[in-house]
Design a protein around this motif. Structure first.
Motif, PDB file in Angstrom:
ATOM      1  N   THR A  26       0.720  -1.664  -0.034  1.00 34.17           N
ATOM      2  CA  THR A  26      -0.138  -0.274  -0.059  1.00 34.17           C
ATOM      3  C   THR A  26       1.534   1.440  -0.418  1.00 34.17           C
ATOM      4  O   THR A  26       1.953   1.405   0.782  1.00 34.17           O
ATOM      5  CB  THR A  26      -1.120  -0.068   1.245  1.00 34.17           C
ATOM      6  OG1 THR A  26      -0.418   0.186   2.519  1.00 34.17           O
ATOM      7  CG2 THR A  26      -1.827  -1.464   0.894  1.00 34.17           C
ATOM      8  N   PHE A  27       0.322   2.107  -0.653  1.00 32.72           N
ATOM      9  CA  PHE A  27       1.185   3.941  -0.800  1.00 32.72           C
ATOM     10  C   PHE A  27      -0.005   4.665  -0.350  1.00 32.72           C
ATOM     11  O   PHE A  27      -1.357   4.619  -0.069  1.00 32.72           O
ATOM     12  CB  PHE A  27       1.615   3.667  -2.318  1.00 32.72           C
ATOM     13  CG  PHE A  27       3.153   2.978  -2.460  1.00 32.72           C
ATOM     14  CD1 PHE A  27       4.275   3.538  -2.439  1.00 32.72           C
ATOM     15  CD2 PHE A  27       2.450   1.681  -3.193  1.00 32.72           C
ATOM     16  CE1 PHE A  27       5.054   2.291  -3.204  1.00 32.72           C
ATOM     17  CE2 PHE A  27       3.239   0.405  -3.089  1.00 32.72           C
ATOM     18  CZ  PHE A  27       4.526   1.243  -2.646  1.00 32.72           C
ATOM     19  N   ASN A  66       5.809  10.775  -4.375  1.00 32.69           N
ATOM     20  CA  ASN A  66       4.834  10.930  -3.849  1.00 32.69           C
ATOM     21  C   ASN A  66       3.287  10.658  -5.318  1.00 32.69           C
ATOM     22  O   ASN A  66       3.666  11.025  -6.117  1.00 32.69           O
ATOM     23  CB  ASN A  66       4.093  12.573  -3.319  1.00 32.69           C
ATOM     24  CG  ASN A  66       2.855  12.751  -3.101  1.00 32.69           C
ATOM     25  OD1 ASN A  66       2.927  12.207  -2.486  1.00 32.69           O
ATOM     26  ND2 ASN A  66       1.928  13.836  -3.442  1.00 32.69           N
ATOM     27  N   PRO A  67       2.869   9.795  -4.836  1.00 31.26           N
ATOM     28  CA  PRO A  67       2.497   8.526  -3.386  1.00 31.26           C
ATOM     29  C   PRO A  67       3.855   8.048  -3.264  1.00 31.26           C
ATOM     30  O   PRO A  67       4.773   7.338  -3.742  1.00 31.26           O
ATOM     31  CB  PRO A  67       1.361   7.333  -3.780  1.00 31.26           C
ATOM     32  CG  PRO A  67       1.456   7.104  -5.408  1.00 31.26           C
ATOM     33  CD  PRO A  67       2.187   8.600  -5.758  1.00 31.26           C
ATOM     34  N   TYR A  68       3.377   7.941  -1.872  1.00 26.86           N
ATOM     35  CA  TYR A  68       5.116   6.696  -1.105  1.00 26.86           C
ATOM     36  C   TYR A  68       4.454   5.691  -0.198  1.00 26.86           C
ATOM     37  O   TYR A  68       3.056   5.378   0.187  1.00 26.86           O
ATOM     38  CB  TYR A  68       6.038   7.444  -0.524  1.00 26.86           C
ATOM     39  CG  TYR A  68       7.490   6.758  -0.358  1.00 26.86           C
ATOM     40  CD1 TYR A  68       7.969   6.623  -1.647  1.00 26.86           C
ATOM     41  CD2 TYR A  68       7.625   6.479   0.824  1.00 26.86           C
ATOM     42  CE1 TYR A  68       9.204   6.272  -1.636  1.00 26.86           C
ATOM     43  CE2 TYR A  68       9.221   6.108   1.173  1.00 26.86           C
ATOM     44  CZ  TYR A  68       9.822   5.732  -0.236  1.00 26.86           C
ATOM     45  OH  TYR A  68      10.960   4.933   0.244  1.00 26.86           O
ATOM     46  N   PHE A  69       5.598   5.280   0.065  1.00 24.79           N
ATOM     47  CA  PHE A  69       4.839   3.754   1.015  1.00 24.79           C
ATOM     48  C   PHE A  69       4.329   4.649   2.312  1.00 24.79           C
ATOM     49  O   PHE A  69       4.349   5.388   3.008  1.00 24.79           O
ATOM     50  CB  PHE A  69       6.478   3.184   1.693  1.00 24.79           C
ATOM     51  CG  PHE A  69       7.281   2.565   0.924  1.00 24.79           C
ATOM     52  CD1 PHE A  69       6.940   2.466  -0.692  1.00 24.79           C
ATOM     53  CD2 PHE A  69       8.926   2.870   1.620  1.00 24.79           C
ATOM     54  CE1 PHE A  69       8.098   2.135  -1.567  1.00 24.79           C
ATOM     55  CE2 PHE A  69       9.620   1.838   0.561  1.00 24.79           C
ATOM     56  CZ  PHE A  69       9.556   2.252  -1.073  1.00 24.79           C
ATOM     57  N   ALA A  75       8.343  -0.957   6.636  1.00 27.43           N
ATOM     58  CA  ALA A  75       8.480  -1.746   7.360  1.00 27.43           C
ATOM     59  C   ALA A  75       8.614  -2.816   6.363  1.00 27.43           C
ATOM     60  O   ALA A  75       9.947  -3.749   7.220  1.00 27.43           O
ATOM     61  CB  ALA A  75       7.283  -2.150   8.903  1.00 27.43           C
ATOM     62  N   TYR A  76       7.832  -3.488   6.172  1.00 28.40           N
ATOM     63  CA  TYR A  76       7.816  -3.853   4.950  1.00 28.40           C
ATOM     64  C   TYR A  76       8.852  -4.457   3.961  1.00 28.40           C
ATOM     65  O   TYR A  76      10.240  -5.032   3.916  1.00 28.40           O
ATOM     66  CB  TYR A  76       6.907  -4.726   4.460  1.00 28.40           C
ATOM     67  CG  TYR A  76       6.900  -6.932   3.099  1.00 28.40           C
ATOM     68  CD1 TYR A  76       7.281  -7.383   4.005  1.00 28.40           C
ATOM     69  CD2 TYR A  76       7.361  -5.527   1.791  1.00 28.40           C
ATOM     70  CE1 TYR A  76       7.460  -8.354   2.918  1.00 28.40           C
ATOM     71  CE2 TYR A  76       8.019  -7.334   0.819  1.00 28.40           C
ATOM     72  CZ  TYR A  76       7.846  -8.382   1.924  1.00 28.40           C
ATOM     73  OH  TYR A  76       7.861  -9.328   0.739  1.00 28.40           O
ATOM     74  N   TYR A  77       9.419  -3.502   3.706  1.00 27.00           N
ATOM     75  CA  TYR A  77      10.581  -3.166   2.794  1.00 27.00           C
ATOM     76  C   TYR A  77      11.999  -2.980   3.009  1.00 27.00           C
ATOM     77  O   TYR A  77      12.930  -4.227   2.841  1.00 27.00           O
ATOM     78  CB  TYR A  77       9.894  -1.822   2.196  1.00 27.00           C
ATOM     79  CG  TYR A  77      12.141  -1.295   0.894  1.00 27.00           C
ATOM     80  CD1 TYR A  77      11.661  -1.853  -0.427  1.00 27.00           C
ATOM     81  CD2 TYR A  77      12.510  -0.586   1.458  1.00 27.00           C
ATOM     82  CE1 TYR A  77      12.560  -1.336  -0.979  1.00 27.00           C
ATOM     83  CE2 TYR A  77      13.360  -0.179   0.532  1.00 27.00           C
ATOM     84  CZ  TYR A  77      13.819  -0.198  -0.667  1.00 27.00           C
ATOM     85  OH  TYR A  77      14.685   0.335  -1.633  1.00 27.00           O
ATOM     86  N   GLY A  83      18.200  -4.596   2.146  1.00 28.70           N
ATOM     87  CA  GLY A  83      19.080  -5.171   2.175  1.00 28.70           C
ATOM     88  C   GLY A  83      19.781  -6.626   1.733  1.00 28.70           C
ATOM     89  O   GLY A  83      20.729  -6.195   1.412  1.00 28.70           O
ATOM     90  N   ASP A  84      18.978  -7.087   0.509  1.00 31.61           N
ATOM     91  CA  ASP A  84      19.194  -7.215  -0.171  1.00 31.61           C
ATOM     92  C   ASP A  84      18.932  -6.894  -1.798  1.00 31.61           C
ATOM     93  O   ASP A  84      19.939  -6.758  -2.405  1.00 31.61           O
ATOM     94  CB  ASP A  84      18.215  -8.654  -0.824  1.00 31.61           C
ATOM     95  CG  ASP A  84      17.767  -9.430   0.456  1.00 31.61           C
ATOM     96  OD1 ASP A  84      18.196 -10.269   1.378  1.00 31.61           O
ATOM     97  OD2 ASP A  84      16.627 -10.860   0.205  1.00 31.61           O
ATOM     98  N   VAL A  85      18.143  -6.016  -1.485  1.00 32.79           N
ATOM     99  CA  VAL A  85      18.846  -4.689  -2.685  1.00 32.79           C
ATOM    100  C   VAL A  85      19.952  -3.984  -2.681  1.00 32.79           C
ATOM    101  O   VAL A  85      20.797  -3.968  -3.559  1.00 32.79           O
ATOM    102  CB  VAL A  85      17.788  -3.996  -2.823  1.00 32.79           C
ATOM    103  CG1 VAL A  85      17.590  -3.023  -3.916  1.00 32.79           C
ATOM    104  CG2 VAL A  85      16.477  -4.602  -3.517  1.00 32.79           C
TER     105      VAL A  85
END
Length: 314
Positions: A26-27, A66-69, A75-77, A83-85
């Motif tokens: 969701t954003f 905008n829009p953003y997380f 929190a999920y990202y 870290g993987d990215v």
């Protein structure tokens, strides 16, 4: 608009998916740090060719996604994706060494007598501030990624103690990731800084470069892109007085100062004017742009009107 995702000519560092399964999250649309919702669209693409709407606030000149997380998505990202990215190929020791190569300690050479305790807030493996140990300072780290923080603890850096107020708090390349920088920095100042203490904040400053180069900064992990003036205006609103900067991305403030609304508005107005001028300059027709347009222009047929239908037309 400066950068459009449909234009394939823009340079980018790498092409990869910054957020797999992004459509499952969701954003939300948000106001700027200055409280305004008025803006112009600057870009629809990140430096990695991902869709990322970036707008420039017409009141203070700050750029933001905008829009953003939402907070849940953020929190999920950061828990499952970031870290993987960004750091999947770096061991804690490698990250520490990379950070140590960009140590901030020399910046404080003439200020060493003014502080004894240092908190590196969001400092990864602690490499940027580890050099303070050799100067006899007590260095602590606040970091949510356990493998990096443990490496720092194993090398003489202490864990953050919420019962302590620190002489110097370092927030290096963290603020651009914050969902609400004003509220989150206010909490850091209240919880971590001594009254009249020092606060060092580092963040990319977008107007150090021409607008045509801004695309290299646009990353899905960054919500905000500050100008020199909009950043100082934000910090002034938090009672922070600028006492030194490194002419790049590092700013040192004294906290606990009186908020000057006139000073804030001056910085915001200057920032807005400079950003709009920078964008207009890049969009202004030039001889080369006109020649390129003429070279590739083709006449269009004159029957481009939408067909009339019984459902939509009388």
């Amino acid at each position: 608009m400066l950068f459009d995702i449909n234009n394939t000519n823009y340079k980018f560092r790498e092409e990869f998916n910054e957020f797999p399964d992004i459509e499952k999250h969701t954003f939300e649309f948000t106001k700027c740090i200055c409280g305004s919702s008025e803006s112009i669209v600057v870009s629809t693409v990140s430096r990695h060719r991902n869709f990322l709407p970036i707008v420039a606030c017409t009141r203070c000149g700050t750029l933001r996604a905008n829009p953003y997380f939402t907070r849940e998505t953020a929190a999920y990202y950061y828990g499952q994706v970031y870290g993987d990215v960004k750091r999947s190929d770096k061991t804690p020791a490698q990250l520490f060494n990379d950070q140590n190569d960009r140590t901030i300690v020399p910046f404080f050479k003439d200020l060493m007598p003014e502080f004894d305790s240092v908190l590196d807030f969001g400092g990864g493996a602690g490499g940027r501030t580890a050099g303070f140990l050799a100067e006899g300072k007590v260095v602590s780290l606040h970091e949510v990624e356990g493998n990096y923080s443990q490496f720092a603890y194993d090398n003489g850096i202490l864990p953050y103690d919420n019962a302590i107020k620190y002489d110097l708090v370092v927030v290096s390349h963290v603020i651009e990731h914050m969902i609400d920088p004003f509220a989150e920095m206010k909490t850091i100042i209240q919880d971590c800084c001594k009254p009249d203490g020092l606060l060092y904040v580092a963040t990319p400053i977008i107007d150090r470069q021409r607008a045509r180069q801004w695309l290299q900064h646009f990353h899905i992990a960054h919500k905000y892109y500050f100008t020199h003036d909009s950043f100082i205006g934000l910090m002034a609103g938090l009672g922070c007085e600028l006492i030194k900067h490194n002419n790049n991305d590092g700013f040192l403030f004294k906290v606990g100062r009186k908020v000057d609304r006139n000073l804030i508005e001056k910085h915001f107005n200057d920032s807005s004017r400079k950003v709009q001028e920078a964008v207009e300059k890049e969009l202004r027709p030039t001889k080369s742009k006109i020649m390129q347009l003429l070279r590739f222009w083709r006449p269009q047929p004159h029957n481009q009107a939408a067909p009339r239908t019984p459902e939509l037309s009388p």
